[in-house]
Write a protein that holds these residues in place. Structure first.
Motif, PDB file in Angstrom:
ATOM      1  N   VAL A 115       0.835  -1.185   0.000  1.00 56.07           N
ATOM      2  CA  VAL A 115       0.000   0.000   0.000  1.00 56.07           C
ATOM      3  C   VAL A 115       0.872   1.238   0.000  1.00 56.07           C
ATOM      4  O   VAL A 115       1.815   1.347   0.762  1.00 56.07           O
ATOM      5  N   ILE A 116       0.555   2.185  -0.868  1.00 55.38           N
ATOM      6  CA  ILE A 116       1.320   3.427  -0.941  1.00 55.38           C
ATOM      7  C   ILE A 116       1.110   4.212   0.349  1.00 55.38           C
ATOM      8  O   ILE A 116      -0.020   4.352   0.813  1.00 55.38           O
ATOM      9  N   PRO A 117       2.178   4.750   0.971  1.00 52.85           N
ATOM     10  CA  PRO A 117       2.021   5.539   2.191  1.00 52.85           C
ATOM     11  C   PRO A 117       1.031   6.681   1.969  1.00 52.85           C
ATOM     12  O   PRO A 117       1.075   7.385   0.981  1.00 52.85           O
ATOM     13  N   GLY A 118       0.136   6.874   2.924  1.00 52.01           N
ATOM     14  CA  GLY A 118      -0.895   7.910   2.803  1.00 52.01           C
ATOM     15  C   GLY A 118      -2.222   7.310   2.402  1.00 52.01           C
ATOM     16  O   GLY A 118      -3.269   7.722   2.886  1.00 52.01           O
ATOM     17  N   VAL A 119      -2.194   6.304   1.529  1.00 48.90           N
ATOM     18  CA  VAL A 119      -3.437   5.644   1.109  1.00 48.90           C
ATOM     19  C   VAL A 119      -3.994   4.812   2.250  1.00 48.90           C
ATOM     20  O   VAL A 119      -5.206   4.776   2.485  1.00 48.90           O
ATOM     21  N   ASP A 120      -3.114   4.131   2.984  1.00 50.56           N
ATOM     22  CA  ASP A 120      -3.588   3.272   4.065  1.00 50.56           C
ATOM     23  C   ASP A 120      -4.340   4.081   5.120  1.00 50.56           C
ATOM     24  O   ASP A 120      -5.286   3.591   5.735  1.00 50.56           O
ATOM     25  N   VAL A 121      -3.955   5.341   5.317  1.00 51.53           N
ATOM     26  CA  VAL A 121      -4.646   6.182   6.292  1.00 51.53           C
ATOM     27  C   VAL A 121      -6.114   6.329   5.913  1.00 51.53           C
ATOM     28  O   VAL A 121      -7.004   6.254   6.754  1.00 51.53           O
TER      29      VAL A 121
ATOM     30  N   ASP B 115      -6.704  -4.782  -4.292  1.00 54.17           N
ATOM     31  CA  ASP B 115      -5.440  -5.207  -3.687  1.00 54.17           C
ATOM     32  C   ASP B 115      -5.027  -4.322  -2.515  1.00 54.17           C
ATOM     33  O   ASP B 115      -4.508  -4.811  -1.507  1.00 54.17           O
ATOM     34  N   ALA B 116      -5.230  -3.005  -2.661  1.00 57.14           N
ATOM     35  CA  ALA B 116      -4.851  -2.101  -1.573  1.00 57.14           C
ATOM     36  C   ALA B 116      -5.688  -2.366  -0.332  1.00 57.14           C
ATOM     37  O   ALA B 116      -5.185  -2.366   0.800  1.00 57.14           O
TER      38      ALA B 116
ATOM     39  N   ILE C  90      -8.513 -13.515   3.005  1.00 56.28           N
ATOM     40  CA  ILE C  90      -7.789 -14.782   3.006  1.00 56.28           C
ATOM     41  C   ILE C  90      -7.733 -15.382   1.601  1.00 56.28           C
ATOM     42  O   ILE C  90      -6.844 -16.177   1.294  1.00 56.28           O
ATOM     43  N   PHE C  91      -8.669 -14.995   0.744  1.00 56.01           N
ATOM     44  CA  PHE C  91      -8.599 -15.452  -0.645  1.00 56.01           C
ATOM     45  C   PHE C  91      -7.412 -14.773  -1.335  1.00 56.01           C
ATOM     46  O   PHE C  91      -7.038 -13.657  -0.979  1.00 56.01           O
ATOM     47  N   PRO C  92      -6.815 -15.428  -2.331  1.00 60.15           N
ATOM     48  CA  PRO C  92      -5.625 -14.863  -2.987  1.00 60.15           C
ATOM     49  C   PRO C  92      -5.901 -13.517  -3.661  1.00 60.15           C
ATOM     50  O   PRO C  92      -7.061 -13.151  -3.904  1.00 60.15           O
ATOM     51  N   GLU C  93      -4.839 -12.807  -3.972  1.00 55.82           N
ATOM     52  CA  GLU C  93      -4.925 -11.507  -4.620  1.00 55.82           C
ATOM     53  C   GLU C  93      -5.660 -11.627  -5.949  1.00 55.82           C
ATOM     54  O   GLU C  93      -5.418 -12.541  -6.737  1.00 55.82           O
ATOM     55  N   ASP C  94      -6.607 -10.716  -6.188  1.00 53.40           N
ATOM     56  CA  ASP C  94      -7.409 -10.654  -7.418  1.00 53.40           C
ATOM     57  C   ASP C  94      -8.292 -11.881  -7.619  1.00 53.40           C
ATOM     58  O   ASP C  94      -8.795 -12.118  -8.724  1.00 53.40           O
TER      59      ASP C  94
END
Length: 587
Positions: A379-385, A472-473, A407-411
């Motif tokens: 996650v890009i810093p700032g987005v997680d906030v 994903d984020a 828990i399911f895989p990405e995408d």
């Protein structure tokens, strides 16, 4: 004559019965405490540590109670001689479980004493940890409403502008809503449109999650330019002042980051409806979007590849006349955009960061490597906030359903039926009067979609969600929280994998040798998402997880059924594929 071991066993069992009843009562209180702790667990570090210890103790009590229940039930089956033999055989189990409970109770008492010993004075608590209600400031700080930076929203700008300025001669109120997941540019869109709208007076107010009606009206009055003395003014007077000021005027009101419908419903009567007015609400929730007048609602989605690339170029090279990316930087640009996943706010964060760096491969590579080391890995810093605010707003019951989807895989495209069955098996869904658990689970799924935490991939002919995925984020933040709270963890083939008491395991790598040797125990659910897995390496994991309730091996080809499966007395949901034969069992 009675067997001496049987007499000891009966005595031990009587004592354990009493201990189990006390443990069940304690567990009920602990679960209530953990639900309530969602509101204050991040108040300070001391509280966070105590909540983690209570959660760990609750898990261990739950394990003891479940094992006791099974063992006791097992002793009831068979003839008299068989039952006596079973009770003698389980004598060691009774003593072991009793000792476990004593140790757990001692640990809980120790945790309570330590918390009291290191309790923070109330006067200091206000300054520790900060507030979790920071959605408004985060959104506004990270907005990027410069004309040259706007990409991919032209159609929505035109649509919203038409709704707001069309038919201004008619004396009517119109409500428009802009909604979508955090970071998709809701505030940016409205900010861009407002400069095109000409009204007698306008107000923009960001709504706090913990808002109070009088405080909100005070902010609105001040934004409209109304002179008030809020400290010495009652609610009735405040309402009259606002209404008198707006009477006969064409006014424009923006309520940014609204979290529930009641925000507008509680104040709507304050505003004159017999004139020309336009109200815009931005939100992450569909229920707020439903307040829109005659389909005046816009849902913002993540940007497509072309728009993401264009926005990235404009921001990363905002100080250059030439906005094209040099050939040697294209590979890294693609890597950055893969992390952003179309979120405008993510692209804005990383683009601005790169605009301050030299346009060299080494400089960009250093930035990318720094991102890889961030605590929120993808996650890009700032987005997680911003995204964390959506997670914090979830009710306790819905949060478990949300974390489970991570828990399911990405995408991964999650099918409705499979997700719902997992939730029910895990005990996340309560049956309510006149509604089945499947119906309740369906409502939870819709709520996560309406909160923009899940993205719809496919609907059936009646408009019901059939398949969805997690951005994903959002997923990475959910995984971080799941791991922190021992809810679940992903195994991707790491040589140094630490279980740390986690309850659910997602296996995404067929090389489970390190996992098999890690001493992993007490899993309640195992989900395998690989085409092949070595049965011999899976055996010790199943053998040490005798309380397993879910075993999902759908899509994993097995040559034989592991014998250890038949010892999983707590198993309620399992899917296995053995060669061409598919087994779907649900107890």
């Amino acid at each position: 004559m009675a067997h001496p071991l049987l007499g000891k066993e009966v005595s031990a069992l009587k004592g354990l019965f009493g201990e189990i009843r006390k443990a069940e009562a304690e567990l009920e209180i602990m679960r209530a405490y953990l639900r309530d702790s969602e509101k204050f667990k991040d108040a300070n570090e001391t509280t966070s540590i105590f909540v983690r210890r209570v959660r760990d103790v609750a898990f261990r009590i739950e394990d003891v109670v479940d094992e006791f229940t099974y063992t006791l039930e097992d002793c009831k089956h068979g003839g008299l001689a068989t039952r006596i033999k079973k009770r003698i055989k389980h004598a060691m189990n009774w003593r072991r479980l009793a000792l476990k409970l004593r140790n757990v109770n001692a640990e809980l008492e120790d945790a309570v004493k330590k918390r009291e010993r290191y309790a923070m004075p109330r006067v200091l608590e206000r300054y520790a940890g900060g507030s979790v209600h920071h959605a408004g400031s985060a959104n506004q700080t990270l907005s990027f409403a410069r004309e040259e930076d706007l990409v991919g929203i032209e159609d929505n700008v035109a649509k919203l502008t038409q709704w707001l300025v069309g038919d201004l001669e008619g004396r009517s109120r119109k409500i428009a809503t802009v909604w979508g997941m955090g970071g998709t540019g809701k505030t940016t869109l409205v900010d861009h449109v407002i400069v095109k709208v000409d009204f007698d007076t306008a107000a923009w107010v960001t709504v706090s999650k913990s808002y109070k009606v009088q405080d909100l009206l005070t902010k609105i009055a001040r934004e409209f330019g109304v002179s008030i003395d809020a400290r010495n003014m009652e609610m009735r007077s405040l309402v009259e002042v606002i209404r008198f000021y707006l009477e006969g005027k064409r006014y424009f009101l923006i309520l940014d980051d609204v979290w529930e419908k009641d925000v507008w419903i509680n104040i709507m009567d304050v505003f004159p409806s017999n004139g020309t007015s336009r109200i815009v609400l931005t939100s992450r929730k569909h229920e707020v979007a439903s307040l829109a007048t005659s389909d005046c609602a816009i849902k913002l989605e993540p940007l497509g590849e072309d728009h993401s690339w264009n926005l990235f170029c404009k921001l990363a090279f905002r100080n250059n006349d030439d906005k094209r990316i040099p050939l040697e930087l294209e590979y890294l640009a693609v890597k950055f955009l893969q992390k952003c996943e179309g979120l405008p706010i993510a692209i804005a964060c990383i683009g601005r960061l790169l605009s301050c760096k030299p346009t060299t491969y080494s400089a960009w590579k250093n930035v990318y490597e720094d991102l890889e080391l961030q605590s929120s890995k993808n996650v890009i810093p700032g987005v997680d906030v911003i995204l964390k605010v959506s997670l914090e707003d979830l009710p306790f019951e819905l949060k478990n359903c949300f974390l489970h989807c991570a828990i399911f895989p990405e995408d991964y495209e999650m099918k409705r039926r499979r997700v719902i069955r997992h939730w029910i098996t895990a005990g996340f869904i309560d049956e309510k009067e006149n509604q089945t658990m499947e119906e309740m689970a369906g409502k939870c799924l819709n709520e996560l979609v309406n909160r923009s935490l899940l993205q719809v991939v496919k609907k059936n002919g009646f408009g019901r969600v059939k398949c969805c995925r997690m951005h994903d984020a959002v997923r990475q933040l959910a995984l971080d929280r799941a791991e922190k709270e021992c809810f679940g963890k992903v195994y991707e083939g790491s040589q140094t994998f630490s279980v740390d008491g986690t309850r659910r395991l997602l296996i995404q790598n067929s090389n489970i040798g390190p996992l098999s040797q890690s001493g992993a125990t007490k899993f309640r659910a195992i989900h395998v998402f690989t085409n092949y897995i070595d049965i011999n390496l899976l055996r010790p994991i199943l053998a040490s997880s005798n309380l397993l309730s879910t075993l999902d091996l759908q899509g994993t080809q097995l040559k034989m059924l592991p014998d250890e499966v038949f010892s999983l007395f707590n198993l309620r949901f399992w899917v296995l594929e053995i060669l061409e034969l598919k087994f779907y069992l649900r107890q």
